[in-house]
Design a protein around this motif. Structure first.
Motif, PDB file in Angstrom:
ATOM      1  N   PRO A 239       1.170   4.774   7.825  1.00 38.71           N
ATOM      2  CA  PRO A 239       1.586   3.402   7.494  1.00 38.71           C
ATOM      3  C   PRO A 239       0.559   2.369   7.957  1.00 38.71           C
ATOM      4  O   PRO A 239       0.440   1.298   7.378  1.00 38.71           O
ATOM      5  CB  PRO A 239       2.914   3.239   8.238  1.00 38.71           C
ATOM      6  N   GLY A 240      -0.219   2.720   8.999  1.00 37.27           N
ATOM      7  CA  GLY A 240      -1.177   1.754   9.549  1.00 37.27           C
ATOM      8  C   GLY A 240      -2.333   1.473   8.613  1.00 37.27           C
ATOM      9  O   GLY A 240      -2.945   0.397   8.689  1.00 37.27           O
ATOM     10  N   LEU A 241      -2.639   2.403   7.717  1.00 36.48           N
ATOM     11  CA  LEU A 241      -3.736   2.141   6.771  1.00 36.48           C
ATOM     12  C   LEU A 241      -3.312   1.152   5.689  1.00 36.48           C
ATOM     13  O   LEU A 241      -4.159   0.549   5.027  1.00 36.48           O
ATOM     14  CB  LEU A 241      -4.216   3.449   6.111  1.00 36.48           C
ATOM     15  N   ARG A 242      -2.002   0.984   5.518  1.00 37.78           N
ATOM     16  CA  ARG A 242      -1.450   0.019   4.554  1.00 37.78           C
ATOM     17  C   ARG A 242      -2.002   0.253   3.144  1.00 37.78           C
ATOM     18  O   ARG A 242      -2.588  -0.658   2.542  1.00 37.78           O
ATOM     19  CB  ARG A 242      -1.721  -1.441   4.990  1.00 37.78           C
ATOM     20  N   VAL A 243      -1.852   1.459   2.636  1.00 33.63           N
ATOM     21  CA  VAL A 243      -2.276   1.722   1.250  1.00 33.63           C
ATOM     22  C   VAL A 243      -1.087   2.244   0.440  1.00 33.63           C
ATOM     23  O   VAL A 243      -0.427   3.207   0.839  1.00 33.63           O
ATOM     24  CB  VAL A 243      -3.448   2.724   1.170  1.00 33.63           C
ATOM     25  N   ALA A 244      -0.843   1.576  -0.672  1.00 34.28           N
ATOM     26  CA  ALA A 244       0.192   1.987  -1.625  1.00 34.28           C
ATOM     27  C   ALA A 244      -0.364   1.661  -3.007  1.00 34.28           C
ATOM     28  O   ALA A 244      -1.499   1.175  -3.120  1.00 34.28           O
ATOM     29  CB  ALA A 244       1.478   1.210  -1.369  1.00 34.28           C
ATOM     30  N   ALA A 245       0.408   1.935  -4.041  1.00 34.31           N
ATOM     31  CA  ALA A 245      -0.062   1.569  -5.384  1.00 34.31           C
ATOM     32  C   ALA A 245       1.123   1.294  -6.293  1.00 34.31           C
ATOM     33  O   ALA A 245       2.198   1.890  -6.138  1.00 34.31           O
ATOM     34  CB  ALA A 245      -0.916   2.692  -5.968  1.00 34.31           C
TER      35      ALA A 245
END
Ligand code: PLP
Length: 394
Positions: A239-245
């Motif tokens: 979750p810390g990388l904060r990557v979604a699409a």
């Protein structure tokens, strides 16, 4: 003199979310309150290696300003990855985001004027509800049962309320763990197409399945480009990388999302996108997901076994995956009022009230997270919780 804040903040304190983070950081409390992956599921060494590889291969490009549309290799690898969930999209229909939370924000930015109606599950993810309230949407709850949102109720409310958006978490829902049944997926997609309503399919838990057959996404039944699909790497990688699409097959809406994102953050951090891209191409993700699913399945089973030892008047969900269980105490119990005593005894949960669009009437419910607690903590924490409820006359 106090500042005169925008009216969109009227009635929004953000306190529920802040309280959760406070409970998560107190090491003396066994917290079932968050939605975090297990610390042991995070892989700092692998992530560091992937970052180094990405920078060695493409460093100048990664450290320069990038495109709002996203890092091209990730758009491609994410489009490929979503295929296992029956979501077919071209890379240019994939928009990398800073968490799916940003997708919720951008879709509201694109579509919601103050007072516009939105249909939301009852209960629903509290972070989403807060976003929708900040855009001053008029939230209309949809009824649910064990098979997820009730389609007849959705249709009735589309006709009565003319909503701009429908928000569903179809797989291992936050907060209940429930999954929208296959036939309902087909039918809600048809409703979105028939009435021309945009449906947000928020699907961050679909890969965390511990039993049963995987179900195709609602998006796979979308004949009219009305379904906006959101998936996140928060729960399966970090979750810390904060990557979604987002997958958006409506070109005009995609343009609006991109313009909205440009004004928010110009683009998602490229290094983080490159790390996720590398992970997707490494061939390691499938094995990692299998591994975390095995641990989470055991944690879920432990929590359910402990709940089975509670008095029979406590009801709880029995999901096939995800990271949450939803509990209902007998009417008259108030999970909000009991929380301070629970934390004093060393255990925390989130009172169910926070997950409802309209206040009141749900004091007896609570959400429990099992992914971020060891089997030992689950046993200890659930024993504390049972003791508290029994002392209150359960
Ligand atoms: C249903 C749902 N949607 C979105 C999010 C936000 O996830 P992200 O970390 O991708 O912003 C969460 C996080 O708990 C969630 O449960």
């Amino acid at each position: 003199m106090p500042a005169s804040y925008a009216s969109r903040f009227d009635g929004i304190s953000g306190s529920a979310i802040r309280d959760i983070f406070r409970l998560l950081t107190n090491p003396s409390i066994i917290s079932f309150a968050g939605g975090n992956p297990a610390s042991s599921a995070l892989e700092p060494e692998l992530i560091s290696r992937l970052a180094q590889e990405a920078l060695a291969e493409n460093g100048v490009n990664i450290l320069q300003y990038g495109q709002t549309e996203g890092y091209a290799p990730l758009r491609q690898s994410a489009a490929e990855f979503f295929r296992h969930n029956a979501v077919e999209a071209r890379p240019d229909q994939v928009l990398p985001l800073v968490g799916s939370q940003q997708g919720l924000d951008l879709i509201c930015k694109a579509l919601i004027n103050p007072g516009d109606a939105m249909l939301v599950e009852s209960p629903a993810f509290l972070g989403a509800l807060q976003t929708f309230k900040l855009y001053q949407a008029r939230l209309v709850p949809i009824e649910m049962d064990e098979g997820g949102a009730i389609v007849e109720d959705i249709e009735k409310k589309i006709i009565a309320e003319r909503p701009k958006l429908i928000y569903l978490i179809p797989t291992f829902q936050n907060p209940t763990g429930r999954t929208l049944a296959l036939e309902r997926r087909r039918r809600v997609a048809r409703l979105a197409n028939e009435y021309g309503v945009t449906l947000i399919e928020d699907d961050p838990y679909c890969d965390l399945r511990y039993r049963g057959e995987a179900l195709p996404a609602i998006k796979s039944f979308d004949q009219g480009d009305n379904v906006l699909y959101l998936n996140s790497f928060s729960k399966i990688i970090s979750p810390g990388l904060r990557v979604a699409a987002a997958v958006c097959t409506d070109e005009e809406l995609m343009r609006k999302l991109i313009i909205g994102k440009q004004s928010t953050d110009v683009h998602s951090p490229t290094l983080n996108q490159a790390i996720i891209d590398k992970y997707l191409r490494s061939g390691l993700l499938e094995g990692h997901i299998k591994q975390i699913c095995a641990s989470y399945a055991a944690q879920m089973q432990k929590m359910q076994e402990m709940l089975e030892g509670f008095p029979k008047s406590v009801r709880f969900t029995r999901p096939d995956g995800g990271i949450f269980l939803w509990c209902e105490l007998p009417k008259g119990f108030d999970a909000t009022k009991l929380l301070p005593e629970a934390t004093k005894r060393g255990v925390a949960y989130i009172p169910g009230d926070h997950f409802f669009a309209l206040p009141g009437g749900h004091h007896n419910s609570l959400r429990l997270n099992f992914s971020n607690a060891s089997l030992e903590s689950i046993e200890k924490g659930m024993t504390l919780l049972k003791g508290l409820f029994v002392d209150q006359g359960l």
